[in-house]
Design a protein around this motif. Sequence first.
Motif, short mmCIF file in Angstrom:
data_model
loop_
_atom_site.label_atom_id
_atom_site.label_comp_id
_atom_site.label_asym_id
_atom_site.label_seq_id
_atom_site.Cartn_x
_atom_site.Cartn_y
_atom_site.Cartn_z
N UNK A 186 -6.09 43.11 4.23
CA UNK A 186 -6.47 41.72 4.51
C UNK A 186 -5.80 40.77 3.52
N UNK A 187 -5.30 39.66 4.04
CA UNK A 187 -4.68 38.63 3.19
C UNK A 187 -5.73 37.85 2.43
N UNK A 188 -5.46 37.62 1.15
CA UNK A 188 -6.21 36.63 0.37
C UNK A 188 -5.21 35.56 -0.02
N UNK A 189 -5.64 34.32 0.02
CA UNK A 189 -4.69 33.26 -0.32
C UNK A 189 -5.20 32.39 -1.45
N UNK A 190 -4.27 32.07 -2.35
CA UNK A 190 -4.50 31.07 -3.39
C UNK A 190 -3.41 30.03 -3.20
N UNK A 191 -3.82 28.77 -3.05
CA UNK A 191 -2.85 27.72 -2.70
C UNK A 191 -2.69 26.73 -3.84
N UNK A 192 -1.44 26.41 -4.15
CA UNK A 192 -1.15 25.44 -5.22
C UNK A 192 -0.91 24.04 -4.68
N UNK A 193 -0.99 23.89 -3.37
CA UNK A 193 -0.55 22.62 -2.80
C UNK A 193 -1.60 21.55 -2.68
#
Lengths: 67, 454
Positions: B293-300
Amino acid sequence: MKNAMGVELSESERTLVETYQGLVRVLKDGKDLAPFERRNAMKAVAALWQVVNGLDLDPGNLYEIGV
Amino acid sequence: MKESPYWNPRHETMPRDQIEALQVHKLKNLVAWAEARVPWQAARLKSAGITADSIKNLNDLRRIPMMTRDEWMQAQLDKPPFGPLLAAPEEVAVRYHLTSGTTGRIPLQVLDSMKDWEWIAEMWCYGFWGFGVRPADIVFFAFSYGTFVGFWGAHYASEKIGCLVLPGGNMTTEARVKQILSMKATVVCSTPTYALRMAQEAKTMGVDLAGSSVKRLILSGEPAGSIPATKRLIEEEWGAKAADTAGMTEVGTIMVFECEKQPGGTHIIEDHFIEEVVDPETGEPVGYGELGERLITSFGRGFIPVLRYRTRDLVVRVPASGCTCGRTFDLYEGGIRGRVDDMKLVRGTNVYPRAVEAIVREYKEVDEFRIHLYTADGRQDEIEVLVEIPEREGVNADRIVSALAKSLAQAHEGLRFGCKQVEKGSLPRFELKAKRLQDDRIVIGTAGERRVTV
């Protein structure tokens, strides 16, 4: 001028960064800007933020100037 | 000066150690921002003993608690409408969007400022430029411009690149096909399902899309953009190259895109996101080549900091060397493989809608289909695939239905599929996310396993 990764920026890149910094300064300090001046400058800053961010210069967030 | 094939050449070709150093640097900034501006996030970070200064390398990321959609929804219910997740005053926002709600769930609502909205387009630029879209292109959007974020960012990315943009909202399929032809569009953006729908309509109109000026299709919104059989069919019907992308409202934009080399997967935009792949049950990381499963951390999007968000998307990550384009951004081989909760258990066999679609699309004569699960005689799970096969010269529908049933059974440990032909036009058509699975089984117990009540 070096970025956060220690890379030296080119002259063109430095000019873009300085333009961004200058615009942010004007938006923070310029109390006498007409609506057309302020709102267009804000649009320009939003676009130039992408450049400064892409150059790894930690442009931060701009919500305090409405961008 | 030779034109770069990369939107941000320095980042897209960075050695891995430098990508990771950049990610650590940005992660520290993101944690500091969330700590300072979002008390809800600050409490979560504090409870895990995380401070910006304590982050030394990417392993420290794993100390940050994962965030779920349920938590996000609950936060919105506790403090409507946006929950205590905003890092900036609402009045700074210039855009409002929301996820498409499904049964038992509330949509997630998000805000973006000018800078965030521009960033959303910036991410699409990676994908458009990487797939060869250039200022001379004419880009048609088969997209209903609404509160679903969908292709909004792609629209502004096209403008940013300098393309001529044709916003094809509020149009019939026929009108869209006509405009694509009359305006000589060179790029078309839609869901994979709708790309096929337009191709069907063009046939009905007697139009040869393969002979049109369209050279590229950019697909999003469904996993089918990376299902080889579906993609091949789209490319054949349009006589154009098709690229997959994937995004999510929670980050406002795409986080992966397929480049012009079409490696059978999508590059992760690693200078703006950290993507982890974990075992959906244990949360432990899985290695290259393993499904997780993908986990996402976003810098935007600074407006709503997103740290280790559980996407429920299933992916297989492989090294960047799986593509010849020169990017150092890793790939999701086969794009988004499906959803953790997509899997259905039918008489002990796992059935994934994506896998069924991959087989159905091998039969080009099938215009539309539906997967139907039901309980037979009040006690037994059954699965059937309903197909529309328009009458055409030389097409033997009975033979196709029979062959399809056999192919599906072979791919599913002998599980019996009741394939049936249904009347043309009787199955729903989709413009956005297609919902082709209908589960009418009598439910007891956990999702994915259903048993009859007696």
